[in-house]
Design an enzyme around this catalytic site. Sequence first.
Site, mmCIF file in Angstrom:
data_model
loop_
_atom_site.group_PDB
_atom_site.id
_atom_site.type_symbol
_atom_site.label_atom_id
_atom_site.label_comp_id
_atom_site.label_asym_id
_atom_site.label_seq_id
_atom_site.Cartn_x
_atom_site.Cartn_y
_atom_site.Cartn_z
ATOM 1 C CB SER A 188 -1.209 0.020 1.224
ATOM 2 O OG SER A 188 -2.169 0.939 1.058
ATOM 3 C CD GLU A 319 -4.942 -4.404 -3.986
ATOM 4 O OE1 GLU A 319 -5.286 -3.996 -2.654
ATOM 5 O OE2 GLU A 319 -4.229 -4.788 -4.526
ATOM 6 C CG HIS A 415 -5.854 -2.609 0.387
ATOM 7 N ND1 HIS A 415 -4.718 -2.359 -0.701
ATOM 8 C CD2 HIS A 415 -5.278 -1.805 1.311
ATOM 9 C CE1 HIS A 415 -3.920 -1.521 -0.185
ATOM 10 N NE2 HIS A 415 -4.110 -1.182 0.967
#
Length: 497
Positions: A188, A319, A415
């Site tokens: 990320s 995600e 995610h």
Amino acid sequence: MRPVLSTRHGAVRGITGPDGIARFRNIPYAAAPVGPLRFTPPRPPAPWTGTRDADTYGPTAPKAPYAPPLNRLIPEVDIPGEDFLNLNVWTPDPAGRLPVMVWLHGGAFSNGSGSVPGYDGTAFARDGVVLVTLNYRLGAHGFLHLGPEDPAPANLGLLDQIAALEWVRDNIASFGGDPRRVTVFGQSAGAMSIGALLAMPAAKGLFHRAVLQSGAAHHVLSPGSAARVGAELASVLGVPPTRADLAAVPLERLLAAQQRLRTEISARPDPALWGEAALNLMPFEPVVDRTNLPRPPIEAIADGTAADVDVLVGFTRDEFRLFTVPTGLSPLVTDDLLDSAAAAYGLPPQGVLAYRASFPDAAPGDLFAEIATDWFYRLPALRLAEAQTGQGARAFVYEFAWPSPALDGDLGACHAADLPFVFDNLADPGFAALLGDRPPQHIADSMHAAWIAFATTGDPGWPAYREPGRAVRRFGATPTLDHAPREHLRVLWDGLR
């Protein structure tokens, strides 16, 4: 057993467990960025005499908590203290010459730390790698920019990361690591940081391979957009937009104002107000300041700034469902909202029709997650791989595709769900709410082994990403090697993303 090792600033005493792995925590790599050093580039830590105990985690960078419901899904650690520019090392053999992996945590540039238990480096050390985690400045402390009159440099958080990598270069041999075989990896915001580092002159030569998980080289702000964010932060706090005035604001007020900015951007994602941050949904990000980060990273990489770095880059299958399912946003998305969001991303109406045709049974909220996943994560990863291969460098692409059973299975492979698999830390309770019961160990075995192989040899175990095959390793219940997956959707974004 309490091993003592030397660094350039003094000796540190760690702790060796029954597994034979030595752990050293809370080693300062830079001076505490407080007082007159608050908005200055990192400076070397003061040397110490005697031996410094390094057996417990040190302070973490100041930050507000994750907003609900993410605070229940993403593990976070908050340890107060000023001396938070520190790092942690796991080593199986201080006398060795082993590959090194340096972890950059995520958290939207405003959260996270290198001290989250799920980032424990035991499994990496067990498998022959010296593992380093670290903390860096977050939010306004790390990424504030107030415009051309701002005397302080931008990207202090990135400069912290570079200082940590310089510490690794200068000291890791004492811990059994090879400074000529350093792999930086992150997820990320940590991966987006690496995308920036690949384009920063000051980072050149500090690492030799890079793994970017759910982030690549697109998420940056122009100086103008960053100045808008900085001005809005000052306005919320009721102070003039200067470093001196912002530095005088009590820490808790500053952190609360940062969190308010994130909420306001999500509620009103208007580019006229926020610039690129309106789409990126993060008020604090790397800034293309023309100095530390001279150009947009993806452009610089396409021109060869990282041609000597092997890259492994990828994404999770679903995600964006982390941000639409737990929040309750998904069922609120209408067809009109879907069309508006796609248009904001630059996707024309015929592109939306192509997504609808590809997922004929999907509700508007599910289609929005598909499009947002592609815009935020999938396309930047593929563009980075294309940029690298265009320079003759090696790039490998993966997709994490195991759907979590949490929240009745609606999260999918969202995610951050890949993190405990990469670290081979599936038993860590911090990820239980995200992964549900009994996540499959065989996927952790294969992902973790691929990361080890890449750091050791530069080859994770599948073909490099190049035309026409565009090989993508898929980590799901059944491992596969896909060729040009979702190609009809990828080409929709040519020239757009």
